[in-house]
Design a protein around this motif. Structure first.
Motif, PDB file in Angstrom:
ATOM      1  N   LEU A  24      44.938 -20.750  25.475  1.00  0.00           N
ATOM      2  CA  LEU A  24      45.662 -19.489  25.467  1.00  0.00           C
ATOM      3  C   LEU A  24      46.508 -19.280  26.717  1.00  0.00           C
ATOM      4  CD1 LEU A  24      43.579 -16.651  23.880  1.00  0.00           C
ATOM      5  CD2 LEU A  24      45.831 -17.479  23.327  1.00  0.00           C
ATOM      6  N   ASP A  25      46.488 -20.231  27.645  1.00  0.00           N
ATOM      7  CA  ASP A  25      47.210 -19.997  28.893  1.00  0.00           C
ATOM      8  C   ASP A  25      48.718 -20.012  28.703  1.00  0.00           C
ATOM      9  OD1 ASP A  25      46.866 -22.679  28.268  1.00  0.00           O
ATOM     10  OD2 ASP A  25      47.493 -23.255  30.272  1.00  0.00           O
ATOM     11  N   ASP A  26      49.202 -20.927  27.882  1.00  0.00           N
ATOM     12  CA  ASP A  26      50.625 -20.925  27.565  1.00  0.00           C
ATOM     13  C   ASP A  26      50.935 -19.575  26.941  1.00  0.00           C
ATOM     14  OD1 ASP A  26      49.381 -23.422  25.550  1.00  0.00           O
ATOM     15  OD2 ASP A  26      49.892 -23.775  27.648  1.00  0.00           O
ATOM     16  N   ALA A  27      52.073 -19.045  27.257  1.00  0.00           N
ATOM     17  CA  ALA A  27      52.445 -17.795  26.606  1.00  0.00           C
ATOM     18  C   ALA A  27      52.808 -18.112  25.164  1.00  0.00           C
ATOM     19  CB  ALA A  27      53.619 -17.163  27.335  1.00  0.00           C
ATOM     20  N   ILE A  28      51.836 -17.929  24.300  1.00  0.00           N
ATOM     21  CA  ILE A  28      52.081 -18.215  22.896  1.00  0.00           C
ATOM     22  C   ILE A  28      52.716 -16.996  22.257  1.00  0.00           C
ATOM     23  CG2 ILE A  28      50.969 -18.577  20.690  1.00  0.00           C
ATOM     24  CD1 ILE A  28      48.836 -20.140  22.186  1.00  0.00           C
ATOM     25  N   LYS A  29      53.799 -17.235  21.606  1.00  0.00           N
ATOM     26  CA  LYS A  29      54.439 -16.135  20.883  1.00  0.00           C
ATOM     27  C   LYS A  29      53.901 -16.180  19.449  1.00  0.00           C
ATOM     28  CE  LYS A  29      57.827 -19.302  19.422  1.00  0.00           C
ATOM     29  NZ  LYS A  29      56.711 -20.214  19.611  1.00  0.00           N
ATOM     30  N   LEU A  30      53.257 -15.119  19.083  1.00  0.00           N
ATOM     31  CA  LEU A  30      52.718 -15.078  17.731  1.00  0.00           C
ATOM     32  C   LEU A  30      53.839 -14.772  16.761  1.00  0.00           C
ATOM     33  CD1 LEU A  30      49.430 -13.146  18.352  1.00  0.00           C
ATOM     34  CD2 LEU A  30      49.784 -15.589  18.086  1.00  0.00           C
ATOM     35  N   ALA A  31      53.984 -15.613  15.764  1.00  0.00           N
ATOM     36  CA  ALA A  31      55.078 -15.424  14.826  1.00  0.00           C
ATOM     37  C   ALA A  31      54.552 -15.390  13.403  1.00  0.00           C
ATOM     38  CB  ALA A  31      56.090 -16.568  14.976  1.00  0.00           C
ATOM     39  N   PRO A  32      54.071 -14.244  12.978  1.00  0.00           N
ATOM     40  CA  PRO A  32      53.607 -14.141  11.606  1.00  0.00           C
ATOM     41  C   PRO A  32      54.772 -14.402  10.681  1.00  0.00           C
ATOM     42  CG  PRO A  32      53.330 -12.047  12.778  1.00  0.00           C
ATOM     43  CD  PRO A  32      54.060 -12.953  13.687  1.00  0.00           C
ATOM     44  N   SER A  33      54.630 -15.416   9.878  1.00  0.00           N
ATOM     45  CA  SER A  33      55.806 -15.902   9.171  1.00  0.00           C
ATOM     46  C   SER A  33      55.927 -15.323   7.772  1.00  0.00           C
ATOM     47  CB  SER A  33      55.699 -17.410   9.067  1.00  0.00           C
ATOM     48  OG  SER A  33      54.497 -17.701   8.388  1.00  0.00           O
ATOM     49  N   SER A  34      54.855 -14.785   7.294  1.00  0.00           N
ATOM     50  CA  SER A  34      54.847 -14.439   5.884  1.00  0.00           C
ATOM     51  C   SER A  34      54.983 -12.931   5.728  1.00  0.00           C
ATOM     52  CB  SER A  34      53.530 -14.923   5.301  1.00  0.00           C
ATOM     53  OG  SER A  34      53.140 -14.130   4.230  1.00  0.00           O
ATOM     54  N   ASN A  35      55.497 -12.517   4.578  1.00  0.00           N
ATOM     55  CA  ASN A  35      55.683 -11.086   4.395  1.00  0.00           C
ATOM     56  C   ASN A  35      54.409 -10.373   3.939  1.00  0.00           C
ATOM     57  OD1 ASN A  35      55.611 -12.209   1.951  1.00  0.00           O
ATOM     58  ND2 ASN A  35      57.556 -11.342   1.207  1.00  0.00           N
ATOM     59  N   TYR A  36      53.320 -11.129   3.789  1.00  0.00           N
ATOM     60  CA  TYR A  36      52.081 -10.415   3.481  1.00  0.00           C
ATOM     61  C   TYR A  36      51.395  -9.957   4.763  1.00  0.00           C
ATOM     62  CZ  TYR A  36      48.460 -13.876   4.686  1.00  0.00           C
ATOM     63  OH  TYR A  36      47.605 -14.712   5.345  1.00  0.00           O
ATOM     64  N   VAL A  37      51.996 -10.363   5.898  1.00  0.00           N
ATOM     65  CA  VAL A  37      51.402 -10.042   7.197  1.00  0.00           C
ATOM     66  C   VAL A  37      52.279  -9.047   7.938  1.00  0.00           C
ATOM     67  CG1 VAL A  37      50.974 -10.983   9.479  1.00  0.00           C
ATOM     68  CG2 VAL A  37      50.190 -12.213   7.463  1.00  0.00           C
ATOM     69  N   ARG A  38      51.689  -7.968   8.413  1.00  0.00           N
ATOM     70  CA  ARG A  38      52.460  -6.992   9.169  1.00  0.00           C
ATOM     71  C   ARG A  38      52.490  -7.363  10.651  1.00  0.00           C
ATOM     72  NH1 ARG A  38      49.679  -2.105   8.376  1.00  0.00           N
ATOM     73  NH2 ARG A  38      50.516  -2.134   6.269  1.00  0.00           N
ATOM     74  N   LYS A  72      44.945  -4.363   1.687  1.00  0.00           N
ATOM     75  CA  LYS A  72      46.108  -3.899   2.455  1.00  0.00           C
ATOM     76  C   LYS A  72      45.607  -3.097   3.643  1.00  0.00           C
ATOM     77  CE  LYS A  72      50.545  -1.446   1.506  1.00  0.00           C
ATOM     78  NZ  LYS A  72      50.853  -1.219   2.871  1.00  0.00           N
ATOM     79  N   ASP A  73      46.263  -3.311   4.791  1.00  0.00           N
ATOM     80  CA  ASP A  73      45.932  -2.633   6.050  1.00  0.00           C
ATOM     81  C   ASP A  73      44.644  -3.130   6.718  1.00  0.00           C
ATOM     82  OD1 ASP A  73      48.194  -1.101   5.622  1.00  0.00           O
ATOM     83  OD2 ASP A  73      47.059   0.475   4.590  1.00  0.00           O
ATOM     84  N   PHE A  74      43.949  -4.005   6.063  1.00  0.00           N
ATOM     85  CA  PHE A  74      42.794  -4.615   6.736  1.00  0.00           C
ATOM     86  C   PHE A  74      43.282  -5.775   7.599  1.00  0.00           C
ATOM     87  CE2 PHE A  74      38.634  -3.283   4.898  1.00  0.00           C
ATOM     88  CZ  PHE A  74      39.116  -2.294   4.059  1.00  0.00           C
ATOM     89  N   TRP A  75      42.463  -6.083   8.599  1.00  0.00           N
ATOM     90  CA  TRP A  75      42.705  -7.315   9.343  1.00  0.00           C
ATOM     91  C   TRP A  75      41.909  -8.438   8.702  1.00  0.00           C
ATOM     92  CZ3 TRP A  75      45.979  -7.791  13.616  1.00  0.00           C
ATOM     93  CH2 TRP A  75      46.534  -6.598  14.073  1.00  0.00           C
ATOM     94  N   ARG A  95      47.057  -7.208   7.189  1.00  0.00           N
ATOM     95  CA  ARG A  95      47.568  -7.468   5.850  1.00  0.00           C
ATOM     96  C   ARG A  95      48.504  -6.351   5.403  1.00  0.00           C
ATOM     97  NH1 ARG A  95      45.116 -11.127   2.776  1.00  0.00           N
ATOM     98  NH2 ARG A  95      45.560  -9.883   0.932  1.00  0.00           N
ATOM     99  N   ASN A  96      49.534  -6.764   4.730  1.00  0.00           N
ATOM    100  CA  ASN A  96      50.565  -5.826   4.320  1.00  0.00           C
ATOM    101  C   ASN A  96      50.606  -5.660   2.806  1.00  0.00           C
ATOM    102  OD1 ASN A  96      52.533  -4.066   5.058  1.00  0.00           O
ATOM    103  ND2 ASN A  96      54.187  -5.582   4.993  1.00  0.00           N
TER     104      ASN A  96
END
Lengths: 231, 231
Positions: free
Chosen positions: B102-116, B39-42, B33-34
DNA sequence: TCAAAAGTGTTTTCCTTACACCCATGC
DNA sequence: GCATGGGTGTAAGGAAAACACTTTTGA
């Protein structure tokens, strides 16, 4: 969830499927609506949750107001948020179900002025209800059909002292399926969660049956091993 | 629920427990969390639900934004409404869980600005999370532990083609319990829900195992009879 | 040839199922 | 004495659990 809450607010309610068991049938408590929308329709008791109470507490409060009883077994069922479920906009409802013993003479006390009357209905023979309440009841049935296989919720619906035949009829009503009397009794006694009483049924014009109690302490032990009241 | 909606409005969010399986371990996708609070917690990916989408649709949307995947298995878990769960007031959250390969190479794309950032964590080794998210994950585990006994959800976490050993390891990870290889295989094949392929594992430095697929059509048949992948 | 995991059967025990008659009681 | 539900046992079949060694493969 952001720092300054954007106050995207939603309206949500709680609805409660209150179940009882009488005359070999599962019953559900419905109220007759006195206001729009769905005026004159029957539906589940529903209500708003105060800002300062948990959803569980709100349901307990309402159960007490309707039935005069406390300590009723209740559990969250599912949260429904379809766009069309409420004619006045998307209103989310958290549905609960509750189970109580119908043997006590419960005085139904519809407390709110949106309710004209309240009545126990056989769950097998319901009219078209307000909102998506038929669906909520259907989902409750699915849930308890599964749940009575591994949880002692059946006993919530029976009087404190009951006969094995009553217990069997309850399982039969929920599963909508006849069970073999000898096998049912053998299995149920084998789980070792019942306490046989020194007492018999009264007021019947045939051989009186032994009465049993559900024994929480025995159950706690049996539970470790993964009990399974299978169909 | 009344005629003139009293507009007792509440803020509610949806949180999603996204599960994967890798290296013999259950993984959960967390975000850092950003912003305040926490804040700074997961924590779990959480978000608001638009007024014009169902909760299910909102979760699907978010799953796609985070993982780039559609058609992920997901299901509602529970709705949490404790008074203390959010420091800025009672905010109700509807929790879901989702399962993906999870075998596919998933690209994690945090989309929101509340996420670091976003990261897969082993579910067995989590830090203290934001809000009541540890509790939500614990409840997810309880749920899937029960659910894999009678539903084919395990296959959602495996690659399309998998070995029996992989399948067994998944059950072992979820139940946190070693299973007997011979009994597991006998039972699993006996359910008749798997299709044996003419293909073997590749790239291993030992005897390659046969690959299997989950066969939905076979499963549909088996399901009628009440399948039970028991412990 | 060695290391690593794949693959395979049998026995015992327990649970589930199918099935039918006598018993106790109140009227 | 009769109607009504209470109460009981056994045999057969099937699933679960316990248990250990040989086979295949790549390095």
């Amino acid at each position: 969830m952001q720092n300054n809450l954007p106050h995207i607010q939603s309206i949500f309610t709680a609805d409660c499927v209150i179940l009882g068991f009488k005359e070999g049938e599962l019953k559900v408590l419905l109220v007759e609506r006195n206001e729009f929308p769905f005026k004159d329709f029957w539906g589940l008791p529903g209500f708003f949750v105060d800002q300062n109470e948990t959803i569980d507490d709100a349901v307990k409060r309402i159960l007490f107001e309707y039935t005069g009883l406390k300590g009723i077994f209740m559990e969250q069922l599912y949260t429904f948020g379809d766009l069309q479920r409420h004619p006045q906009g998307r209103i989310i409802t958290v549905a609960y179900y509750a189970m109580l013993r119908l043997d006590d003479a419960i005085k139904l006390a519809p407390s709110s002025n949106y309710v004209r009357s309240a009545k126990w209905w056989s769950i097998k023979d319901l009219p078209e209800l307000a909102f998506d309440h038929n669906r909520i009841i259907a989902k409750t049935l699915e849930k308890i059909r599964r749940k009575i296989s591994h949880s002692p919720i059946a006993f919530e619906l029976l009087p404190e002292k009951f006969t094995l035949t009553q217990l069997q009829q309850l399982y039969e009503a929920i599963w909508e399926k006849k069970l073999d009397k000898r096998n049912f009794r053998k299995k149920m006694l084998n789980y070792d969660v019942l306490k046989e009483l020194d007492e018999k049924q009264k007021g019947v014009s045939y051989r009186a049956a032994k009465l049993y109690k559900f024994d929480k302490r025995k159950y706690a032990k049996a539970f470790q091993n993964g009990i399974n009241f299978s169909k």
